[in-house]
Design a protein around this motif. Structure first.
Motif, PDB file in Angstrom:
ATOM      1  N   MET A 271      18.682 -52.735  98.136  1.00 55.92           N
ATOM      2  CA  MET A 271      19.740 -53.631  98.596  1.00 55.92           C
ATOM      3  C   MET A 271      20.908 -53.718  97.622  1.00 55.92           C
ATOM      4  SD  MET A 271      17.999 -56.543 100.902  1.00 55.92           S
ATOM      5  CE  MET A 271      17.899 -57.735  99.629  1.00 55.92           C
ATOM      6  N   ASN A 272      20.656 -53.491  96.330  1.00 58.40           N
ATOM      7  CA  ASN A 272      21.789 -53.599  95.396  1.00 58.40           C
ATOM      8  C   ASN A 272      22.465 -52.259  95.111  1.00 58.40           C
ATOM      9  OD1 ASN A 272      20.249 -52.252  93.450  1.00 58.40           O
ATOM     10  ND2 ASN A 272      19.769 -54.089  92.281  1.00 58.40           N
ATOM     11  N   GLY A 273      22.004 -51.201  95.800  1.00 58.71           N
ATOM     12  CA  GLY A 273      22.660 -49.910  95.680  1.00 58.71           C
ATOM     13  C   GLY A 273      22.142 -49.007  94.585  1.00 58.71           C
ATOM     14  N   THR A 274      21.162 -49.501  93.807  1.00 61.43           N
ATOM     15  CA  THR A 274      20.648 -48.695  92.699  1.00 61.43           C
ATOM     16  C   THR A 274      19.978 -47.425  93.198  1.00 61.43           C
ATOM     17  OG1 THR A 274      20.316 -50.669  91.343  1.00 61.43           O
ATOM     18  CG2 THR A 274      19.112 -48.686  90.697  1.00 61.43           C
TER      19      THR A 274
ATOM     20  N   ALA B  78       8.090 -54.636 107.226  1.00 61.32           N
ATOM     21  CA  ALA B  78       8.433 -56.033 107.496  1.00 61.32           C
ATOM     22  C   ALA B  78       9.099 -56.680 106.288  1.00 61.32           C
ATOM     23  CB  ALA B  78       7.174 -56.811 107.886  1.00 61.32           C
ATOM     24  N   TYR B  79       8.639 -56.330 105.091  1.00 59.51           N
ATOM     25  CA  TYR B  79       9.243 -56.857 103.862  1.00 59.51           C
ATOM     26  C   TYR B  79      10.718 -56.468 103.792  1.00 59.51           C
ATOM     27  CZ  TYR B  79       9.217 -58.387  98.955  1.00 59.51           C
ATOM     28  OH  TYR B  79       9.461 -59.049  97.774  1.00 59.51           O
ATOM     29  N   PHE B  80      10.981 -55.178 103.967  1.00 63.70           N
ATOM     30  CA  PHE B  80      12.351 -54.682 103.894  1.00 63.70           C
ATOM     31  C   PHE B  80      13.204 -55.255 105.032  1.00 63.70           C
ATOM     32  CE2 PHE B  80      10.608 -51.788 100.892  1.00 63.70           C
ATOM     33  CZ  PHE B  80      11.651 -51.213 100.193  1.00 63.70           C
ATOM     34  N   GLU B  81      12.633 -55.341 106.224  1.00 65.77           N
ATOM     35  CA  GLU B  81      13.379 -55.877 107.365  1.00 65.77           C
ATOM     36  C   GLU B  81      13.835 -57.304 107.112  1.00 65.77           C
ATOM     37  OE1 GLU B  81      11.423 -53.557 111.221  1.00 65.77           O
ATOM     38  OE2 GLU B  81      10.634 -55.512 110.571  1.00 65.77           O
ATOM     39  N   PHE B  82      12.905 -58.136 106.679  1.00 65.27           N
ATOM     40  CA  PHE B  82      13.259 -59.540 106.481  1.00 65.27           C
ATOM     41  C   PHE B  82      14.294 -59.684 105.370  1.00 65.27           C
ATOM     42  CE2 PHE B  82      12.934 -63.848 104.954  1.00 65.27           C
ATOM     43  CZ  PHE B  82      12.935 -64.566 106.145  1.00 65.27           C
TER      44      PHE B  82
ATOM     45  N   GLY C  21      19.771 -41.428  94.130  1.00 67.00           N
ATOM     46  CA  GLY C  21      19.480 -40.386  95.092  1.00 67.00           C
ATOM     47  C   GLY C  21      18.260 -40.623  95.967  1.00 67.00           C
ATOM     48  N   GLU C  22      17.720 -41.831  95.923  1.00 68.49           N
ATOM     49  CA  GLU C  22      16.582 -42.154  96.783  1.00 68.49           C
ATOM     50  C   GLU C  22      17.105 -42.528  98.173  1.00 68.49           C
ATOM     51  OE1 GLU C  22      13.609 -42.295  98.597  1.00 68.49           O
ATOM     52  OE2 GLU C  22      12.974 -42.209  96.481  1.00 68.49           O
ATOM     53  N   THR C  23      16.705 -41.739  99.166  1.00 67.16           N
ATOM     54  CA  THR C  23      17.226 -41.955 100.518  1.00 67.16           C
ATOM     55  C   THR C  23      16.272 -42.719 101.422  1.00 67.16           C
ATOM     56  OG1 THR C  23      16.369 -39.798 101.229  1.00 67.16           O
ATOM     57  CG2 THR C  23      18.647 -39.875 100.403  1.00 67.16           C
ATOM     58  N   SER C  24      15.029 -42.895 101.000  1.00 60.90           N
ATOM     59  CA  SER C  24      14.057 -43.608 101.832  1.00 60.90           C
ATOM     60  C   SER C  24      13.223 -44.561 100.987  1.00 60.90           C
ATOM     61  CB  SER C  24      13.154 -42.618 102.574  1.00 60.90           C
ATOM     62  OG  SER C  24      12.284 -43.317 103.458  1.00 60.90           O
ATOM     63  N   PRO C  25      13.798 -45.707 100.626  1.00 59.54           N
ATOM     64  CA  PRO C  25      13.081 -46.666  99.773  1.00 59.54           C
ATOM     65  C   PRO C  25      11.774 -47.164 100.370  1.00 59.54           C
ATOM     66  CG  PRO C  25      15.419 -47.187  99.860  1.00 59.54           C
ATOM     67  CD  PRO C  25      15.183 -46.132 100.894  1.00 59.54           C
ATOM     68  N   VAL C  26      11.732 -47.330 101.691  1.00 60.62           N
ATOM     69  CA  VAL C  26      10.493 -47.789 102.328  1.00 60.62           C
ATOM     70  C   VAL C  26       9.381 -46.778 102.096  1.00 60.62           C
ATOM     71  CG1 VAL C  26       9.366 -48.335 104.513  1.00 60.62           C
ATOM     72  CG2 VAL C  26      11.655 -49.218 104.059  1.00 60.62           C
TER      73      VAL C  26
ATOM     74  N   ALA D  97       8.707 -69.689 105.515  1.00 59.79           N
ATOM     75  CA  ALA D  97       8.032 -69.850 106.812  1.00 59.79           C
ATOM     76  C   ALA D  97       8.522 -68.807 107.812  1.00 59.79           C
ATOM     77  CB  ALA D  97       8.254 -71.264 107.343  1.00 59.79           C
ATOM     78  N   LEU D  98       9.824 -68.557 107.817  1.00 63.17           N
ATOM     79  CA  LEU D  98      10.382 -67.538 108.711  1.00 63.17           C
ATOM     80  C   LEU D  98       9.884 -66.142 108.323  1.00 63.17           C
ATOM     81  CD1 LEU D  98      14.050 -68.854 108.931  1.00 63.17           C
ATOM     82  CD2 LEU D  98      12.336 -68.887 110.753  1.00 63.17           C
ATOM     83  N   TRP D  99       9.775 -65.914 107.037  1.00 66.62           N
ATOM     84  CA  TRP D  99       9.282 -64.631 106.532  1.00 66.62           C
ATOM     85  C   TRP D  99       7.827 -64.429 106.952  1.00 66.62           C
ATOM     86  CZ3 TRP D  99       9.429 -63.373 100.556  1.00 66.62           C
ATOM     87  CH2 TRP D  99       9.113 -62.023 100.366  1.00 66.62           C
ATOM     88  N   ARG D 100       7.013 -65.462 106.777  1.00 71.56           N
ATOM     89  CA  ARG D 100       5.610 -65.388 107.203  1.00 71.56           C
ATOM     90  C   ARG D 100       5.507 -65.054 108.688  1.00 71.56           C
ATOM     91  NH1 ARG D 100       4.123 -70.955 107.531  1.00 71.56           N
ATOM     92  NH2 ARG D 100       5.059 -70.656 109.581  1.00 71.56           N
ATOM     93  N   ASP D 101       6.305 -65.745 109.490  1.00 72.01           N
ATOM     94  CA  ASP D 101       6.267 -65.505 110.938  1.00 72.01           C
ATOM     95  C   ASP D 101       6.703 -64.083 111.279  1.00 72.01           C
ATOM     96  OD1 ASP D 101       5.425 -68.097 111.229  1.00 72.01           O
ATOM     97  OD2 ASP D 101       7.360 -68.872 111.917  1.00 72.01           O
ATOM     98  N   HIS D 102       7.706 -63.586 110.581  1.00 67.61           N
ATOM     99  CA  HIS D 102       8.160 -62.209 110.811  1.00 67.61           C
ATOM    100  C   HIS D 102       7.058 -61.213 110.466  1.00 67.61           C
ATOM    101  CE1 HIS D 102      10.882 -58.789 111.073  1.00 67.61           C
ATOM    102  NE2 HIS D 102      10.416 -58.382 109.903  1.00 67.61           N
ATOM    103  N   LEU D 103       6.384 -61.447 109.366  1.00 67.73           N
ATOM    104  CA  LEU D 103       5.301 -60.558 108.940  1.00 67.73           C
ATOM    105  C   LEU D 103       4.167 -60.562 109.963  1.00 67.73           C
ATOM    106  CD1 LEU D 103       4.023 -58.723 106.818  1.00 67.73           C
ATOM    107  CD2 LEU D 103       3.310 -60.781 105.571  1.00 67.73           C
ATOM    108  N   LEU D 104       3.804 -61.740 110.445  1.00 73.25           N
ATOM    109  CA  LEU D 104       2.734 -61.828 111.440  1.00 73.25           C
ATOM    110  C   LEU D 104       3.120 -61.131 112.737  1.00 73.25           C
ATOM    111  CD1 LEU D 104       1.553 -65.511 110.879  1.00 73.25           C
ATOM    112  CD2 LEU D 104       0.277 -63.424 110.354  1.00 73.25           C
TER     113      LEU D 104
END
Length: 198
Positions: free
Chosen positions: A168-171, A92-96, A176-181, A68-75
Motif C-alpha cells: 500500500m505504501n509503494g515499497t 481478505a486481509y489485503f482487500e479490507f 519490483g514485486e508485482t504480486s504482494p498477495v 468488527a467490520l474487518w472480522r465480518d469481512h474475513l468471515l
C-alpha cells in the motif's frame, strides 16, 4: 441534526461512532478531528467527550468498529470455502486494508499511553480476528504441531501485515514485486510447510 435532548446516550454514542468511522476512513488518524465528528452530528465537542470520556476512548470506539467490520469481512470471505482457506484469508486481509485504507491504518497508528490498556470490548474484537486466523492455521498443521498454531499465527500475521503495508505504501512497486498477495502466501506456505516436513 437535532440538539442534545434528541438522542439517548447510547444513541448518541452509536451516531458518533458511525460518523467518526466515516471521517476516519476519509482522512486517516493524522487528520482526524473530534470536532469534525461533533460538527457532523450536530452536537458540541463537549457532548462528545461527555459520552466517551476522552479522545482516546473515542478513537478506541472507532477503531473497534473497524475491527468488527474487518472480522465480518474475513468471515464472509471464508464462508463456504473448502480449499486453500489460508489464501482466501490473506486475500481478505489485503482487500479490507485496501478498501478501508485509512481506518485500517488507524488501528496501528493510534497508541494509548503506556500506563493504559484497551477496554475488554476492544481486546475482544482484536482477539476475534486472531482466533479466526488461528483456526485456519491450526487446520493446516499436522496433528503433532497444532499446539504451535497460536505462536505461529502471530508470526504469520506479522509477515502478511508487512507485505500489505509495503504493497500500500509503494515499497513493493519500487522493489519490483508485482504480486504482494502471492508473495505473502508463499511465506505463509513456507512456514507451515516447514512444520509439516519436520
Amino acid at each position: 441534526m437535532g440538539r442534545r435532548s434528541d438522542h439517548s446516550r447510547e444513541e448518541l454514542r452509536e451516531i458518533a461512532v458511525t460518523a467518526g468511522h466515516r471521517h476516519m476512513d476519509e482522512v486517516g488518524f493524522a487528520h482526524f478531528s473530534a470536532r469534525e465528528v461533533a460538527k457532523r452530528i450536530g452536537y458540541s465537542i463537549g457532548t462528545i467527550y461527555n459520552v466517551f470520556g476522552s479522545y482516546d476512548a473515542l478513537i478506541l470506539a472507532i477503531n473497534g468498529r473497524t475491527l468488527a467490520l474487518w472480522r465480518d469481512h474475513l468471515l464472509r470471505r471464508l464462508s463456504g470455502v473448502q480449499d486453500d482457506r489460508l489464501r482466501h484469508a490473506i486475500i481478505a486481509y489485503f482487500e479490507f486494508a485496501t478498501n478501508h485504507r485509512h481506518a485500517w491504518a488507524a488501528i496501528y497508528d493510534f497508541r494509548l499511553p503506556e500506563d493504559c490498556t484497551p477496554p475488554d470490548s476492544y481486546q475482544a474484537e482484536v482477539r476475534a480476528i486472531f482466533d479466526i486466523v488461528i483456526a485456519e492455521v491450526r487446520q493446516a498443521l499436522p496433528p503433532a504441531r497444532k499446539c504451535e498454531s497460536e505462536a505461529l499465527t502471530r508470526s504469520l500475521l506479522a509477515s502478511v501485515h508487512g507485505h500489505c503495508v509495503f504493497a500500500m505504501n509503494g515499497t513493493f512497486a519500487m522493489l519490483g514485486e508485482t504480486s504482494p498477495v502471492d508473495a505473502a502466501l508463499c511465506r505463509v506456505r513456507d512456514s507451515v510447510g516447514s512444520l509439516m516436513a519436520e
